[in-house]
Structure formats: structure tokens, C-alpha cells
Design an enzyme around this catalytic site. Structure first.
Site, PDB file in Angstrom:
ATOM      1  N   LYS A 107      50.303   5.832  -6.721  1.00 51.26           N
ATOM      2  CA  LYS A 107      51.152   6.929  -7.183  1.00 51.26           C
ATOM      3  C   LYS A 107      52.476   6.982  -6.438  1.00 51.26           C
ATOM      4  O   LYS A 107      53.410   7.665  -6.868  1.00 51.26           O
ATOM      5  CB  LYS A 107      50.405   8.248  -7.088  1.00 51.26           C
ATOM      6  CG  LYS A 107      49.252   8.350  -8.085  1.00 51.26           C
ATOM      7  CD  LYS A 107      48.645   9.737  -8.132  1.00 51.26           C
ATOM      8  CE  LYS A 107      47.632   9.879  -9.249  1.00 51.26           C
ATOM      9  NZ  LYS A 107      46.384   9.134  -8.975  1.00 51.26           N
TER      10      LYS A 107
HETATM   11  C1  LIG Z   1      45.512   8.642  -9.921  1.00 48.47           C
HETATM   12  C2  LIG Z   1      44.591   7.557  -9.532  1.00 48.47           C
HETATM   13  C3  LIG Z   1      43.930   6.757 -10.474  1.00 48.47           C
HETATM   14  C4  LIG Z   1      44.047   6.989 -11.960  1.00 48.47           C
HETATM   15  O1  LIG Z   1      45.287   6.625 -12.486  1.00 48.47           O
HETATM   16  P1  LIG Z   1      45.715   7.125 -13.929  1.00 48.47           P
HETATM   17  O2  LIG Z   1      47.128   6.717 -14.086  1.00 48.47           O
HETATM   18  O3  LIG Z   1      45.531   8.622 -13.922  1.00 48.47           O
HETATM   19  O4  LIG Z   1      44.811   6.471 -14.911  1.00 48.47           O
HETATM   20  C5  LIG Z   1      43.138   5.711 -10.031  1.00 48.47           C
HETATM   21  N1  LIG Z   1      42.959   5.486  -8.716  1.00 48.47           N
HETATM   22  C6  LIG Z   1      43.556   6.239  -7.778  1.00 48.47           C
HETATM   23  C7  LIG Z   1      43.302   5.944  -6.351  1.00 48.47           C
HETATM   24  C8  LIG Z   1      44.390   7.296  -8.140  1.00 48.47           C
HETATM   25  O5  LIG Z   1      44.981   8.043  -7.198  1.00 48.47           O
END
Ligand SMILES: *Cc1c(COP(=O)(O)O)cnc(C)c1O
Length: 435
Positions: A107
Site C-alpha cells: 500500500k
Molecule cells: C490491502 C492488502 C491486501 C489486499 O489488497 P487489495 O488491493 O485490497 O486486494 C493484501 N495483502 C496485504 C498485506 C494488504 O495490506
């Protein structure tokens, strides 16, 4: 770039407006009016470029009309200042590590880029931009560290008390400057409800310039395309021709960005989504009926999503054509027992320590390979560093984790946090009294 709403194809808003609104008033999702194609020669020679150079090329074809090239280059270089290496575990299986940014989760790509774009579009003398974000752990850390020190912005994070891990909590609460953390005596849903109510509160909106750092923001989606191209460049440099990406999915923003990259001309053979028992999309791909469910708590809690908010975008990319979707995406679902076993297997077989989300991608990648043998590289995406999910990882393996230096330096730092109940009035008072 102009964007329409998935609920109104006649709408056209400029990029800047889509960034600040996050979503259109009609509750659809913003989509680019035209999906630009990358120059085939650029793709042919992509192995010659760095991650930052690739990121700039992509950003420039998408939003080059909205941000002049020199400014865009500066934004990209400032935001994408960490690597995303592809590491081979065996001859045919590799992992794309997306956790080398400041919050140790993928993210960071979205949050860092979005924060800088918002800072860029905020004019001097304008009211402070107040970003409100509810988090179950990972989003808040990326947003806090992404916006830390970005002029003209302030972030307020709400997280459920006692329900985030130690590293996550430190990332949320030790920043100071323009970041404020609120520890809510409730659940993640309570945090989300408070934020939602604030956005709908007319008196509050008259006082403050509120915005969300929601994962559906177009400025979070765009930078997530960068690492698919970068992974392809690394593979191409090693002579790999075909690639299948497996993505651990919750809100489907990550895989959505991969599919956008594909539509922009990235040669990908297939995409695989791995989910925990929150399996709305796998059920949809099987039955053709989209039936969201309330979310269920799992070890891979950043993917505990019952109604994935980015799915509409993916359907839009493929004009709601179920057969086309099935042709490019497969999906598999795993429960907590299988996830734990996969983490142990990754360590036993490859000495690789994965977070639970990554372990689900590993399983899905193996499942697809077993059903579709062939000569291609299977690349699964590692979305977080395992140190962020200690409770999910068996003790023996957890002790082997090499803590990143940045995580060590958080130890003992002063926690700056205010406690809050779940009632809206105290949240509103906090915001108004601390303007
Ligand atoms: C947010 C997140 C996901 C999921 O990603 P999306 O874009 O919501 O599908 C997977 N793994 C981790 C560690 C995350 O923080």
C-alpha cells in the site's frame, strides 16, 4: 486524463477532481475515459529501464496532460523511492516483493503517490486538506507514512484498540507532525462508520476540507500498475517470455491495477486471484452471480472484505463480459488452516518467511500451475513483510524473521494517541476542537 463514473458513462471529470473526490457522487468508481497504450518499443526494451523510469513513462501516458513532465517526474521519484524485487524460489516460481517501502506493505506505492499528487494540487493559502482514514492495520500505516510531512495536509487515523499488531500500531502512533492517531474502543467497522458519518456531516464539512484516502482513489490505483511493468522488466532481463501473476486479493485494487497494466499493453498470460474465505469474487467467477456477504475475520485480515470495492472497476475494464473475465482471471480460496500450512511449507521448502496474505497467493499460484502446466514464470505477489502479522505466523518461524531496521527503530518511541469511544459526537468534537 478525463474520467467517467462506472454508473454514468457520460460524466467527464478532470484527474484533479477525481483525486479529491475519491468517488463520484453517484457512488460509482472513476475510470479513465481512454486507456492509453504504451509504446510497443518501450515494452520491447523495457528491461533497459529502472523502476523509476518505467513508473514515469506509465504515469506520463496516463496523466501527462494534467501534470507537466518535470513535476510528474519529481513526484514519481519522490514517491517510488524503494525497490520491488522479483526473487526466484525455484526455476519456475518467483515472488515479487512489494514490502520494501516505509510501512512494509504494497500500500506504500498507492499512498505515497497519492499523497504527493494531493500535495501538488493543493494551492498555497488553501485550507488545510484533512485526510480521514479508518484502518484495520495496513492502510493506516501506509497513509500515515505516505503523508508524513506533506505540506498542506493533515491525516487523522482511526484504528480499533487492541486489534492491530505491534509494528502496525507503532507505524500509526509514533509519527507526530501532521499525523494524528485515534484509538477507538470498538471494531474496524466502528472506525469506518465514524469516518463515513463525518463525510456526510454538513456542518463539519463547512468547517474542514475533508478528503478520504480510500483504496478506490484513482491516484492509488495508477502507481500500483508500476510494479507489474517493473516485474516484467526484471523477468525479461532473465530471458523469461511468459508470466502469470498471482495476487492476494481483498478489495481487488492490487489485481485491478495489474489488469489495467495489461489493458495498457503489458504482456501477461494470465492473472490469478487468491482470497481467504471472503470469496465473493471466486463465487462470482464460478456462478456469474455477484452476491456479496458480510466479511469474516481471518488470519489474512487485510483481505477480510465481503464486498470488494474495486471489483466494479475490473468488470468495467472487461465491459462486464463474464467469458472475457474468465479468460484472463482465475481464482482460488483458502481457509486459515491452509494458510498456516502454506507459511510453514514456504519456510520448510525455501527458507522463505511469508505473511498470511502472501501465503495465500503462493497456494493459488501452485493451484493454477497444477491445472495449467506450461512454460511460464509463476510470480506471486508478496504484499506485506511478515513482521506485521506476528499472530498469524507459527512461533518457530517467527523467531527467524529478520526485522527491518526501520521497524527496530520504532521500538521505545513515544506513542502519540488519543482514545475515543464509538459515539460520533466525541469524534466530531475532537475534529472541531483540534482544527
Ligand atoms: C490491502 C492488502 C491486501 C489486499 O489488497 P487489495 O488491493 O485490497 O486486494 C493484501 N495483502 C496485504 C498485506 C494488504 O495490506
Amino acid at each position: 486524463m478525463k474520467l467517467y463514473s462506472t454508473n454514468n458513462k457520460d460524466l467527464r471529470v478532470p484527474f484533479q477532481e477525481a483525486v479529491f473526490n475519491s468517488l463520484p457522487a453517484d457512488k460509482g468508481l472513476y475510470m479513465p475515459e481512454v486507456i492509453p497504450q504504451l509504446d510497443p518499443l518501450f515494452i520491447r526494451d523495457i528491461q533497459q529501464y529502472s523502476l523509476q523510469e518505467i513508473a514515469f513513462q506509465i504515469a506520463n501516458v496516463l496523466i501527462g496532460d494534467d501534470i507537466p513532465a518535470d513535476d510528474l517526474k519529481a513526484i514519481v521519484e519522490d514517491a517510488i523511492n524503494f525497490d520491488a524485487p522479483v526473487k526466484f524460489l525455484s526455476e519456475e516460481t518467483a515472488v515479487l516483493e512489494l514490502f520494501h517501502g516505509p510501512s512494509y506493505a504494497f500500500k506504500d506505492f498507492g499512498a505515497r503517490f497519492m499523497s504527493r499528487v494531493m500535495g501538488y494540487f493543493s494551492e498555497k493559502g488553501e485550507k488545510l486538506l484533512d485526510v480521514l482514514v479508518a484502518t484495520s492495520g495496513d492502510t493506516g500505516g501506509a497513509v500515515a507514512l505516505g503523508f508524513l510531512g506533506v505540506e498542506g495536509t493533515r491525516v487523522t487515523i482511526l484504528y480499533p484498540k487492541g486489534k492491530v499488531s505491534k509494528v502496525q500500531e507503532e507505524q500509526l502512533t509514533t509519527n507526530g507532525q501532521n499525523i494524528r492517531a485515534l484509538e477507538v474502543n470498538g471494531t474496524f467497522d466502528d472506525c469506518q462508520a465514524l469516518v463515513k458519518q463525518a463525510f456526510n456531516d454538513t456542518t463539519l464539512n463547512a468547517e474542514l476540507r475533508l478528503t478520504s484516502a480510500n483504496s478506490i482513489n484513482i491516484a492509488r490505483l495508477i502507481p500500483q500498475t508500476f510494479y507489474y511493468f517493473w516485474a516484467y522488466a526484471q523477468l525479461k532481463a532473465q530471458g523469461v517470455k511468459d508470466v502469470v501473476f498471482t495476487v492476494p486479493s481483498g478489495n481487488f485494487g492490487n489485481i485491478g491495477a495489474g489488469l489495467l497494466a495489461y489493458k495498457m499493453g503489458l504482456p501477461v498470460k494470465h492473472f490469478v486471484a487468491g482470497t481467504n474465505v471472503n470469496d465473493t469474487v471466486p463465487r462470482f467467477l464460478q456462478s456469474g452471480a455477484y452476491e456479496p456477504k458480510p466479511s469474516v475475520q481471518t488470519l489474512a485480515n487485510a483481505m477480510d472484505v465481503g464486498n470488494p470495492s474495486n471489483w466494479v472497476r475490473i468488470q468495467d475494464l472487461f465491459r462486464n463480459n463474464l467469458e472475457e473475465l474468465r479468460g484472463i482471471i482465475s481464482s482460488y480460496t483458502y481457509d486459515d488452516e491452509e494458510t498456516k500450512a502454506a507459511m510453514d511449507e514456504l519456510y520448510a521448502k525455501y527458507k522463505y518467511i511469508a505473511c498470511p496474505h502472501t501465503a495465500i497467493a503462493y497456494l493459488a499460484s501452485n493451484a493454477y500451475k497444477a491445472e495449467n502446466p506450461g512454460e511460464y514464470a509463476s510470480v506471486f505477489l508478496s504484499t506485506a513483510h511478515p513482521c506485521k502479522f506476528p499472530d498469524a505466523i507459527s512461533e518457530a518461524v517467527f523467531f527467524e524473521i529478520q526485522l527491518p531496521d526501520g521497524a527496530k527503530s520504532l521500538y521505545g518511541k513515544e506513542k502519540l494517541v488519543e482514545e475515543l469511544g464509538v459515539d460520533y459526537d466525541s469524534f466530531k468534537s475532537f475534529l472541531l476542537e483540534n482544527k
